[in-house]
Design an enzyme around this catalytic site. Structure first.
Site, mmCIF file in Angstrom:
data_model
loop_
_atom_site.group_PDB
_atom_site.id
_atom_site.type_symbol
_atom_site.label_atom_id
_atom_site.label_comp_id
_atom_site.label_asym_id
_atom_site.label_seq_id
_atom_site.Cartn_x
_atom_site.Cartn_y
_atom_site.Cartn_z
ATOM 1 N N ASP A 146 0.867 -1.175 0.000
ATOM 2 C CA ASP A 146 0.000 0.000 0.000
ATOM 3 C C ASP A 146 0.902 1.224 0.000
ATOM 4 O O ASP A 146 2.049 1.176 0.447
ATOM 5 C CB ASP A 146 -0.944 -0.034 1.211
ATOM 6 C CG ASP A 146 -2.116 0.942 1.046
ATOM 7 O OD1 ASP A 146 -2.160 1.671 0.024
ATOM 8 O OD2 ASP A 146 -2.981 0.984 1.943
ATOM 9 N N ASP B 286 -7.788 -7.325 1.483
ATOM 10 C CA ASP B 286 -6.779 -7.457 2.544
ATOM 11 C C ASP B 286 -7.398 -6.898 3.808
ATOM 12 O O ASP B 286 -8.299 -6.052 3.733
ATOM 13 C CB ASP B 286 -5.518 -6.637 2.240
ATOM 14 C CG ASP B 286 -5.724 -5.171 2.595
ATOM 15 O OD1 ASP B 286 -6.383 -4.464 1.808
ATOM 16 O OD2 ASP B 286 -5.289 -4.742 3.690
ATOM 17 N N CYS C 254 -13.202 -27.287 11.800
ATOM 18 C CA CYS C 254 -11.970 -26.798 11.172
ATOM 19 C C CYS C 254 -10.881 -27.868 11.209
ATOM 20 O O CYS C 254 -10.754 -28.601 12.190
ATOM 21 C CB CYS C 254 -11.498 -25.542 11.906
ATOM 22 S SG CYS C 254 -9.986 -24.841 11.223
ATOM 23 N N CYS D 15 -7.535 -27.022 10.638
ATOM 24 C CA CYS D 15 -6.235 -26.342 10.693
ATOM 25 C C CYS D 15 -5.359 -27.015 11.763
ATOM 26 O O CYS D 15 -5.843 -27.807 12.585
ATOM 27 C CB CYS D 15 -6.394 -24.850 10.989
ATOM 28 S SG CYS D 15 -6.608 -24.434 12.728
ATOM 29 N N CYS E 249 -6.702 -26.469 15.353
ATOM 30 C CA CYS E 249 -7.932 -27.196 15.706
ATOM 31 C C CYS E 249 -7.732 -28.709 15.698
ATOM 32 O O CYS E 249 -8.440 -29.430 16.397
ATOM 33 C CB CYS E 249 -9.072 -26.789 14.769
ATOM 34 S SG CYS E 249 -9.587 -25.083 15.055
ATOM 35 N N HIS F 3 -5.284 -20.301 12.893
ATOM 36 C CA HIS F 3 -6.685 -20.666 12.668
ATOM 37 C C HIS F 3 -7.433 -19.595 11.854
ATOM 38 O O HIS F 3 -8.136 -19.906 10.888
ATOM 39 C CB HIS F 3 -7.409 -20.921 13.991
ATOM 40 C CG HIS F 3 -8.883 -21.005 13.803
ATOM 41 N ND1 HIS F 3 -9.507 -22.155 13.365
ATOM 42 C CD2 HIS F 3 -9.850 -20.061 13.886
ATOM 43 C CE1 HIS F 3 -10.800 -21.904 13.212
ATOM 44 N NE2 HIS F 3 -11.032 -20.654 13.524
HETATM 45 N N1 PRF Z 1 -6.429 3.969 0.546
HETATM 46 C C1 PRF Z 1 -5.237 3.304 0.662
HETATM 47 N N2 PRF Z 1 -5.115 2.230 1.462
HETATM 48 C C2 PRF Z 1 -6.189 1.809 2.157
HETATM 49 C C3 PRF Z 1 -7.429 2.456 2.075
HETATM 50 C C4 PRF Z 1 -7.574 3.594 1.224
HETATM 51 O O1 PRF Z 1 -8.622 4.213 1.077
HETATM 52 C C5 PRF Z 1 -8.291 1.761 2.931
HETATM 53 C C6 PRF Z 1 -9.709 2.067 3.231
HETATM 54 N N3 PRF Z 1 -10.405 0.966 3.749
HETATM 55 C C7 PRF Z 1 -7.541 0.723 3.503
HETATM 56 N N4 PRF Z 1 -6.289 0.778 3.032
HETATM 57 N N5 PRF Z 1 -4.177 3.734 -0.014
HETATM 58 ZN ZN ZN Z 2 -8.845 -24.093 13.092
#
Ligand code: PRF
Ligand code: ZN
Length: 374
Positions: free
Chosen positions: A94, A268, A306, A308, A311, A337
């Site tokens: 990110d 994510d 589960c 895993c 578990c 888990h």
């Molecule tokens: N912009 C960026 N990363 C993020 C978000 C975003 O708006 C969000 C919003 N849930 C999570 N991670 N660059």
């Molecule tokens: Zn599990």
């Protein structure tokens, strides 16, 4: 050729879900996919081998944190993020856009970029779109993100509109700065708050810039879930079929299903790993706080359905004991888990898309797991 490419395998009948493959320089990923979060170049409590055993094929890391510590130059000197952390599968970073707004204090947003104070030592820093790309170029992930402003919720239309215009101008600058598109693919990010006109404008402008993939940002920031689903409904169909769509920071089991139904390919979230360390786990019957006194003598596994490692081998009573005794194995077992649970859920979602019964899977999930309104 761009570093990554999206192969559309099948469109679902009955909803907008799609099955695909994401081809990256570090392997092929079946989509829809959940990406575990490794903010500090480690998925907390997990070794890379354990992540592979869980079936993870791509993880996310954070520009903001790695820039602060240990610094992108050290990562570059180590041979890049894959080498540095010993993970040879795909990585997405990110841009820092979101973290600057959510973690640091005293930010000052200007056309040029954002000045902010470190959440670690209070030192002053400046990140521009150019800088965010340069840092991500040094980190070397397969997929990198544009620098954006994630709006707060709620927000005025006027501010959201001018912020969106700036995020679009920043995306142009990010694209101009990112040169080695064969090594790393740069995704555009759609913003616009919860406003339909702004989301539509954002999607159209990002698509016009022709990125190899599109992220949907600015969601799961405190708005009610039906609003998030509306924004997805307005936005996703404006994105091209032949590129991946990534819903940022969303990873509760119900939102993964609802997102997939609306055509999202990648997700994510820190949720599974974060709540695990607090002693909370997802189970087929809903969330379970294994730390609670009621499990003190409960010899059943955390989730009776589960398979895993945790578990298969340990009881609720034992794991609760580990948490009470502050033994780190407790957090490791709950993390294994929770990641297993979400990775398996994505497998079930992909199978349901193949079988054209994802809506049925959703109904069965709500019936068993329960429905969380917020
Ligand atoms: N912009 C960026 N990363 C993020 C978000 C975003 O708006 C969000 C919003 N849930 C999570 N991670 N660059
Ligand atoms: Zn599990």
């Amino acid at each position: 050729m761009d570093a990554i490419s999206y192969e559309l395998i099948k469109k679902s009948n009955g909803c907008d879900a799609r099955l695909g493959k994401l081809h990256t320089p570090h392997g092929v990923i079946d989509t829809p996919v959940f990406m575990p979060v490794g903010t500090q170049a480690t998925v907390k409590a997990m070794s890379p081998d354990e992540l592979k055993d869980l079936g993870a094929h791509i993880i996310l890391s954070n520009t903001y944190h790695l820039y602060m510590r240990p610094g992108e130059k050290l990562v570059k000197k180590s041979g890049g993020l894959h080498k540095f952390m010993n993970w040879d599968r795909a990585i997405l970073t990110d841009s820092g856009g979101f973290q600057v707004f959510s973690l640091s204090n005293l930010r000052d947003i200007k056309e040029e970029g954002v000045t902010f104070k470190s959440h670690i030592d209070g030192s002053k820093h400046f990140i521009s779109p150019e800088k965010a790309i340069e840092i991500q170029n040094d980190l070397g992930a397969d997929i990198i993100m544009c620098f954006d402003e994630c709006l707060p919720y709620p927000v005025e239309h006027d501010y959201a509109s001018s912020s969106l215009n700036r995020t679009i101008r920043w995306a142009v600058r990010c694209k101009e700065t990112h040169k080695d598109t064969e090594r790393q693919s740069l995704f555009g990010i759609i913003q616009g708050g919860m406003f339909k006109d702004l989301r539509e404008r954002s999607a159209k402008e990002m698509v016009a810039l022709d990125f190899p993939g599109y992220s949907i940002g600015g969601l799961s920031i405190g708005e009610p879930k039906p609003i998030m689903y509306d924004v997805l409904d307005w936005t996703v169909h404006l994105l091209p079929d032949n590129k991946p769509r990534y819903l940022m920071g969303v990873g509760s089991p119900d939102c993964l299903i609802e997102g997939a139904i609306r055509g999202v390919d990648m997700f994510d979230c820190v949720l599974p790993t974060r709540i695990a360390r607090n002693g909370t786990v997802f189970t087929s019957q809903g969330k379970l706080v294994v730390r609670n006194a009621e499990y003190a003598e409960d010899l059943r596994p955390m989730d009776t359905e589960c398979d895993c490692y945790a578990c298969r081998n340990y009881s609720r009573a034992y794991i609760r004991h580990l948490f009470k005794a502050k033994e780190i194995l407790g957090a490791r077992l709950t993390t294994i888990h929770n990641l297993h649970f979400l990775i398996k859920l994505m497998e079930k979602i992909r199978q349901a898309i193949k079988d054209d019964n994802l809506l049925k899977l959703r109904d069965e999930f709500y019936a068993k797991y329960g429905y969380n309104r917020d």
